[in-house]
Scaffold this motif. Sequence first.
Motif, short mmCIF file in Angstrom:
data_model
loop_
_atom_site.label_atom_id
_atom_site.label_comp_id
_atom_site.label_asym_id
_atom_site.label_seq_id
_atom_site.Cartn_x
_atom_site.Cartn_y
_atom_site.Cartn_z
N UNK A 99 0.82 -1.22 0.00
CA UNK A 99 0.00 0.00 0.00
C UNK A 99 0.86 1.27 0.00
N UNK A 100 2.18 1.10 -0.04
CA UNK A 100 3.09 2.25 0.01
C UNK A 100 3.18 2.94 -1.34
N UNK A 101 3.01 4.24 -1.34
CA UNK A 101 3.17 4.96 -2.60
C UNK A 101 4.51 5.66 -2.62
N UNK A 102 5.04 5.97 -1.44
CA UNK A 102 6.34 6.65 -1.34
C UNK A 102 7.28 5.79 -0.49
N UNK A 103 8.50 6.28 -0.30
CA UNK A 103 9.46 5.48 0.46
C UNK A 103 9.31 5.61 1.96
N UNK A 104 8.51 6.56 2.34
CA UNK A 104 8.30 6.75 3.77
C UNK A 104 6.85 7.14 3.97
N UNK A 105 6.16 6.42 4.84
CA UNK A 105 4.75 6.75 5.04
C UNK A 105 4.32 6.31 6.43
N UNK A 106 3.26 6.93 6.89
CA UNK A 106 2.79 6.65 8.24
C UNK A 106 1.36 6.12 8.20
N UNK A 107 1.08 5.15 9.04
CA UNK A 107 -0.20 4.45 8.98
C UNK A 107 -0.85 4.30 10.36
N UNK A 108 -2.16 4.17 10.30
CA UNK A 108 -2.93 3.69 11.44
C UNK A 108 -3.53 2.36 11.00
N UNK A 109 -3.36 1.36 11.83
CA UNK A 109 -3.67 0.01 11.37
C UNK A 109 -4.72 -0.67 12.24
N UNK A 110 -5.73 -1.26 11.60
CA UNK A 110 -6.69 -2.12 12.30
C UNK A 110 -6.42 -3.55 11.84
N UNK A 111 -6.21 -4.43 12.80
CA UNK A 111 -5.88 -5.80 12.45
C UNK A 111 -6.73 -6.75 13.30
N UNK A 112 -7.10 -7.87 12.72
CA UNK A 112 -7.97 -8.82 13.43
C UNK A 112 -7.21 -10.01 13.97
N UNK A 113 -7.69 -10.54 15.07
CA UNK A 113 -7.17 -11.81 15.61
C UNK A 113 -8.33 -12.79 15.73
N UNK A 114 -8.05 -14.09 15.60
CA UNK A 114 -9.13 -15.05 15.82
C UNK A 114 -9.68 -14.90 17.23
N UNK A 115 -10.99 -15.11 17.36
CA UNK A 115 -11.68 -15.00 18.64
C UNK A 115 -10.92 -15.70 19.78
N UNK A 116 -10.49 -16.91 19.52
CA UNK A 116 -9.89 -17.73 20.57
C UNK A 116 -8.55 -17.19 21.06
N UNK A 117 -7.94 -16.30 20.29
CA UNK A 117 -6.61 -15.80 20.67
C UNK A 117 -6.63 -14.30 20.91
N UNK A 118 -7.81 -13.75 20.84
CA UNK A 118 -7.93 -12.30 20.90
C UNK A 118 -7.34 -11.72 22.17
N UNK A 119 -7.77 -12.23 23.30
CA UNK A 119 -7.31 -11.65 24.56
C UNK A 119 -5.84 -11.92 24.81
N UNK A 120 -5.41 -13.13 24.48
CA UNK A 120 -4.03 -13.53 24.76
C UNK A 120 -3.00 -12.73 23.95
N UNK A 121 -3.32 -12.45 22.68
CA UNK A 121 -2.29 -11.87 21.82
C UNK A 121 -2.50 -10.40 21.46
N UNK A 122 -3.61 -9.83 21.92
CA UNK A 122 -3.96 -8.47 21.54
C UNK A 122 -2.81 -7.48 21.79
#
Length: 367
Positions: A99-122
């Motif tokens: 998704x990078x258009x330039x050599x340096x960029x800043x992001x805000x990221x939303x990422x999902x975890x499986x239900x069973x591991x959500x609390x442990x690895x969040x």
Amino acid sequence: MDTIIGIDIGFGFTKVTDGKRFEVFKSIYGEAIDFQFKESLLHQNAEQDEHIQIDLDDASYFVGELAERQSSNRQFTLDQTQFVATSTKILALAAISRMMKTNQASFKVVVGLPIGHYRQYKSELENMLRQSHKLGITNAKGERKEVVIGISEVSVIPQPIGSVMDRLLNDVGKAADQRFAIEKIGVIDIGFRTSDYTISDKARYSERGSLTTQNGISKAFEVIASKLKDSCGVNVELYRLFDAVESGSIKIRGKGFDLRKITQVAFQQLAANIASDANRIWNDDWDMDAIMITGGGGSVLAAYLQPLLEGVIIPIEQDLDYRLHNVRGYHKYGCNRWASAASPASTAKQPISEDSATDENANKDDT
Ligand SMILES: Nc1ncnc2c1ncn2[C@@H]1O[C@H](COP(=O)(O)OP(=O)(O)OP(=O)(O)O)[C@@H](O)[C@H]1O
Ligand SMILES: [Mg+2]
């Protein structure tokens, strides 16, 4: 301004979007090798094949199809502990690099975890990603560049909730379909390796009624692979079966095998197991308004599954590859959460808050 990105790292596929473009690649990576016959390889394949190659922490990796074809040392782990610790960073950064258009960029990221591991690895996942990452990106022509990926914010949400957000919110993160804000909806997310069950009650994630099982599409693929092993003695790796199952046949050592019958039997059996899990864990949730089926496996199993489920089924939306509904929802959720921070006037109308999308009920059983 930071770009908001959704990333869904599944056991089968990694999906990423910035709201405009979507990219999907197989969740496989391997040691990068020097192409000995680069010219001829490139000549044939450069057009249709994606080339994802990144250098990170002093190692060089091929990712996705490229790893599948070229790396002798492929990582295709189905073990969740190892998955989060080692693979997630490589796959997430490879995804962002797309998704990078330039050599340096800043992001805000939303990422999902499986239900069973959500609390442990969040938290582990948040901390691992919320940093500045230096990496090298090499394109199909062998040209390498150094890039810096800054990640200023990370939000981790339970995977299937992405599909609820997708229906609840529009492209700029504002409420679109009120139904999902007020109803109690059961979600079944069928992936490659796992099936996740959860309940969205007035757009709040309910830990009760949530479960991760190992009944993903790979279960059916194992049945098909074992049948193939019996017929021709070859162990076909599971991730090589996607296309074969889709087309209904596979060629092994020049000989064609019809997969339609065995696929139907395997899918029917898998659907029966998934439905019985759903009916069991939601036995007490008779006040549920409807059930939603999602995930890439959802599109192939829906027809088998619908007659077996107790309750009203929300029809599958055909506007997008089913593997992408969660990730589109993550992006919308990111817009809801972060874009609105810039305009406080709109916050009063927020259909969801961070807590509601994430661990609303997590504290309840801690006390
Ligand atoms: N175009 C497609 N190419 C490959 N597989 C597809 C496609 N469309 C649907 N599928 C199905 O989607 C499944 C993968 O779905 P999905 O991407 O949701 O899984 P995942 O998120 O990687 O896995 P998990 O949720 O277990 O981590 C495959 O097993 C396949 O049956
Ligand atoms: Mg998934």
